[in-house]
Design a protein around this motif. Sequence first.
Motif, short mmCIF file in Angstrom:
data_model
loop_
_atom_site.label_atom_id
_atom_site.label_comp_id
_atom_site.label_asym_id
_atom_site.label_seq_id
_atom_site.Cartn_x
_atom_site.Cartn_y
_atom_site.Cartn_z
N ARG A 177 -37.23 47.66 -33.84
CA ARG A 177 -38.37 47.64 -32.92
C ARG A 177 -38.06 46.81 -31.68
NH1 ARG A 177 -43.06 46.33 -37.49
NH2 ARG A 177 -42.58 48.12 -38.87
N LEU A 178 -37.37 45.69 -31.89
CA LEU A 178 -37.04 44.85 -30.74
C LEU A 178 -36.02 45.53 -29.84
CD1 LEU A 178 -37.31 42.19 -29.24
CD2 LEU A 178 -35.62 41.20 -30.79
N LEU A 179 -35.02 46.18 -30.43
CA LEU A 179 -34.03 46.89 -29.62
C LEU A 179 -34.65 48.06 -28.88
CD1 LEU A 179 -30.98 46.93 -32.08
CD2 LEU A 179 -31.20 45.60 -29.97
N ASP A 180 -35.66 48.68 -29.45
CA ASP A 180 -36.35 49.77 -28.77
C ASP A 180 -37.06 49.26 -27.52
OD1 ASP A 180 -37.20 52.68 -29.00
OD2 ASP A 180 -39.15 51.67 -28.87
N GLU A 181 -37.72 48.11 -27.63
CA GLU A 181 -38.38 47.53 -26.44
C GLU A 181 -37.35 47.09 -25.40
OE1 GLU A 181 -42.24 48.27 -27.46
OE2 GLU A 181 -41.47 47.35 -25.62
N ILE A 182 -36.23 46.57 -25.86
CA ILE A 182 -35.19 46.16 -24.90
C ILE A 182 -34.63 47.37 -24.17
CG2 ILE A 182 -32.88 45.13 -24.75
CD1 ILE A 182 -33.64 43.27 -27.02
N LYS A 186 -34.08 50.57 -19.17
CA LYS A 186 -34.24 51.77 -18.36
C LYS A 186 -35.24 51.55 -17.23
CE LYS A 186 -33.18 55.08 -22.03
NZ LYS A 186 -33.70 56.23 -22.83
N LYS A 187 -36.22 50.70 -17.48
CA LYS A 187 -37.23 50.44 -16.46
C LYS A 187 -36.63 49.76 -15.24
CE LYS A 187 -41.74 48.23 -15.83
NZ LYS A 187 -42.80 47.43 -16.47
N CYS A 188 -35.65 48.88 -15.46
CA CYS A 188 -35.01 48.18 -14.34
C CYS A 188 -33.79 48.91 -13.84
CB CYS A 188 -34.66 46.75 -14.75
SG CYS A 188 -33.36 46.63 -16.01
N ASN A 189 -33.58 50.19 -14.28
CA ASN A 189 -32.44 50.99 -13.83
C ASN A 189 -31.12 50.26 -14.08
OD1 ASN A 189 -34.09 53.07 -13.02
ND2 ASN A 189 -34.14 52.43 -10.87
N GLY A 190 -30.94 49.83 -15.32
CA GLY A 190 -29.72 49.10 -15.65
C GLY A 190 -28.49 49.96 -15.75
N GLY A 191 -28.63 51.27 -15.86
CA GLY A 191 -27.48 52.14 -15.96
C GLY A 191 -27.15 52.50 -17.39
N SER A 219 -41.93 41.52 -10.96
CA SER A 219 -41.12 41.48 -9.77
C SER A 219 -40.20 40.29 -9.73
CB SER A 219 -42.04 41.46 -8.54
OG SER A 219 -42.89 40.32 -8.61
N ALA A 220 -40.58 39.21 -10.40
CA ALA A 220 -39.71 38.04 -10.42
C ALA A 220 -38.54 38.23 -11.36
CB ALA A 220 -40.52 36.81 -10.83
N SER A 221 -38.77 38.93 -12.46
CA SER A 221 -37.67 39.16 -13.40
C SER A 221 -36.67 40.11 -12.84
CB SER A 221 -38.22 39.68 -14.73
OG SER A 221 -39.13 38.78 -15.29
N PHE A 222 -37.15 41.14 -12.13
CA PHE A 222 -36.26 42.13 -11.55
C PHE A 222 -36.50 42.14 -10.05
CE2 PHE A 222 -37.77 43.64 -15.70
CZ PHE A 222 -36.62 43.44 -16.41
N PRO A 223 -35.66 41.47 -9.29
CA PRO A 223 -35.94 41.32 -7.86
C PRO A 223 -35.88 42.62 -7.11
CG PRO A 223 -33.77 40.47 -8.44
CD PRO A 223 -34.44 40.79 -9.70
N ARG A 224 -35.14 43.62 -7.61
CA ARG A 224 -35.08 44.87 -6.89
C ARG A 224 -36.37 45.65 -7.09
NH1 ARG A 224 -28.94 47.31 -7.39
NH2 ARG A 224 -27.87 45.46 -6.65
N SER A 225 -36.66 46.55 -6.17
CA SER A 225 -37.91 47.32 -6.21
C SER A 225 -37.77 48.47 -7.19
CB SER A 225 -38.21 47.86 -4.81
OG SER A 225 -37.14 48.66 -4.36
N ASN A 226 -37.71 48.13 -8.49
CA ASN A 226 -37.60 49.13 -9.52
C ASN A 226 -38.81 49.16 -10.44
OD1 ASN A 226 -35.05 49.92 -8.68
ND2 ASN A 226 -34.05 48.35 -9.91
N SER A 227 -39.82 48.33 -10.19
CA SER A 227 -40.99 48.29 -11.08
C SER A 227 -41.82 49.54 -10.87
CB SER A 227 -41.82 47.04 -10.79
OG SER A 227 -42.27 47.06 -9.46
#
Length: 827
Positions: free
Chosen positions: A121-126, A131-136, A177-185
Amino acid sequence: MEEPVSTPGLPARTFKVPSRAPATEQILSSSPGFGTPAYPLKARPTEVAKPFPAQLNTIASHSAPTVLPILLPPQTLRPVAFRTLTKKHNLTLTSSGLGLLSTFIGKFCGSGWREEGLAERLLDEIAKSWKKCNGGLLVEDGPEKRLSNILKSLEPCMSGGRVDVGKLSRSNSSVGSASFPRSNSFANRPDLSRDDSQASIGISGLNFEDDQEPSPEDHSQSDIRSYLKVISAFDQPRLMYSTSKKSLEPAASTASLLPPIQHKISMFRNRYHLVHQRLMRNESFQAPSFSTTTRPPTLIHSASSLATQQNSYKITPISNLLGRSGSAHLLLGVLVHSAAGDLALTDLSGSVVINLSVARPVPEDGAWFCPGMIVLVEGTYEEDGSQNSNLGTAAGVGGQIKGIFVADTMAGPPAERRALTLGISSGQDSEKLHTNVGAGFGWIDFLGTGSEKALGPQMRRLQSRYFGPSSSLIQSITNHDSDDEESEPPRSKIAILGECTLDSPRTLEAIRAILSSYHTSSGYVSSLPLSIVLMGNFVSAASMAGSTKGGGSVEYKEHFDALASVLSEFNTLLANVSFVFVPGDNDPWQSSFSAGGATMLPRLGVPEVFTSRVRRAVATANTEVHGNGAKERDEIKGEVVWATNPARMSLFGPVEEIVLFRDDMTGRFRRNAVAFAKPEVEDEDEQQEPPQVPLNVEDLDLDKDVHRATSHLPATKHTPSPSTQAARKLIKTLLDQSNLSPFPVHTRPQLWDHASSLSLYPLPTALVLCDAEMPAFAISYEGCHVMNVGRVVDELGMRKDSRGSGVARWIEYDVRWQKGEERIVRF
């Protein structure tokens, strides 16, 4: 029901409120099929007693279960992470990311990470957050620390080993926005729902990632040196071949400098297994489904990729020669000297004495054959006729059998291309896949930088961003001249200097001239080389060995201090180039007890006690050039690496592998090589018979380019120069053996537990040798570009019109075109 206890200081309640109606007074709901009770509305009390702060802590402690942190090994979490991240979300987890996740899950999930399904469950949320922050595609903790930021945002949301979705949504809305500074939210993208973020990235996600160019603000992507890594011989994974699983596995034991004697046996056994399985994957050793001829094949017509359905080789174990006198066989074994001093061939089943009186090497004068090498020998077994001819001198399997094996031909095991070993498409023709060799070892991490199947496709796309779409691994050199100058990528050269004896003033002048040529010809930082490699010996005689010429520790440090003064003249190079130093046999500490002889391989780099001035010069140059912070995010600072011998340079992960090795191996091959009898001149009548010569490519329906690249026989159209012929002989010997030191331990000592660092399987993309006894060359064989640096100072290349002038020579390797060229500058 008893009366509730009143709180001191408050008036007692004058009424009591039942917690629920009695069972006899339950009112059924309107759905009698379910029989659910409906409770009446409770009267609201006028005053409620408030608990004390101590009672609040007790209530909170009982509401949330306590999780005891555990130490979760990464290899234990790997199957669960692969099932959740890879199969469910199509993500690839790296070693660094697995280490972070195992630490986080062990701390917040505790011992119930597996039984209660908390880890999945935790890995699923991670994965959703990644993917939300476009990590690749790769889940790793890179320079941007995306994975660390995701785990930090999940820490306050963990409760009892589970993620509190309410807290997570509130934290994402407030500090996303603070966790992910790029405009990916998703707040900035109202047309995209949360369900879209949970979908698999698939091919469309990869194509979208390909269209994105590296951001100039990110220094990890603007400088190609961020993907250049020097790997120590002692940091490489220790892999052993498993005959049961037909794969390479990490060694179970811990590496030691003084291992038990069984590890010596395992070292040679592992070499034999690797060569044997490589031959079994070769088409020439695969038995056909049917055969039209009974004539056995011969090694004279052998080639690494040349096979027909009529001819196939079959290796006979040595123990199976007993009782088969007069029959022809093909053996695979290690050349050794028997107890009586005779030359013998040994495999895992036994050994037999071989007779080379009529043997011919294949190719003729094309490779060396020394004791310690694994060779293919074709000939006839002859028993000695004694009563105990069928019994070995030692009981059981492994003893020396009676009789002699009369060898007709001897050849080395054919080399295997890197693409075949890794199970990827061919470099010459990307549309043809080598499916005849199976899946290969594409999932094996040979260098600790990731496997080819996991990181190769993404790293190749990243490579094309720097070098252009036409920069394949094996690109035709003819297209290089037709490209425009504007398409030439920046920083694609590696300068390699060999035999840098710092105790000679002429060597320091040559190094100054070479650095000056790069410093003056480069108007921009982008035109500087990626790295400058200086290979030993750094002194002309063994230092600290008691000799006057070699000197002691003080003299040796002064030589590097003199080099530091030369390097200080070129601050731009020091601040933007990676300097790599590869030691030789005359460098400490090994030279203090070897006295210039062959030292143990692999060996450590030059100790830090002698290199303080050079490291200080690099640090000063970085401060002067990058101190103002103007280029700190555009360029990576210069560095100096004191590498081992041998060492490996990795560029773009598993895509580019460059091996650096310093050893005078040519003289060792000549001293230990087996001598073959020269063939006698035949009469004219005998010459009319069809001689055993190399196959003519034009008479066969084969690809000429493939045959010319993989043939074991030298070209006969023109006679090469002696230096070129000697270079081909050296290259073929090393790459066919797939080992940098194919000698017995008494000829070239090796550290048994670290012998895997000397392996050349799979073949690297480039092999850099520093053999002072050989002239410089750059030749490709089986897709591997082999270069010999030679000496940096050419004592014989002095001009007659100017006294005291000399010539400095070095090799410049282009990582884009995988081609090395010799450079010359006069000083």
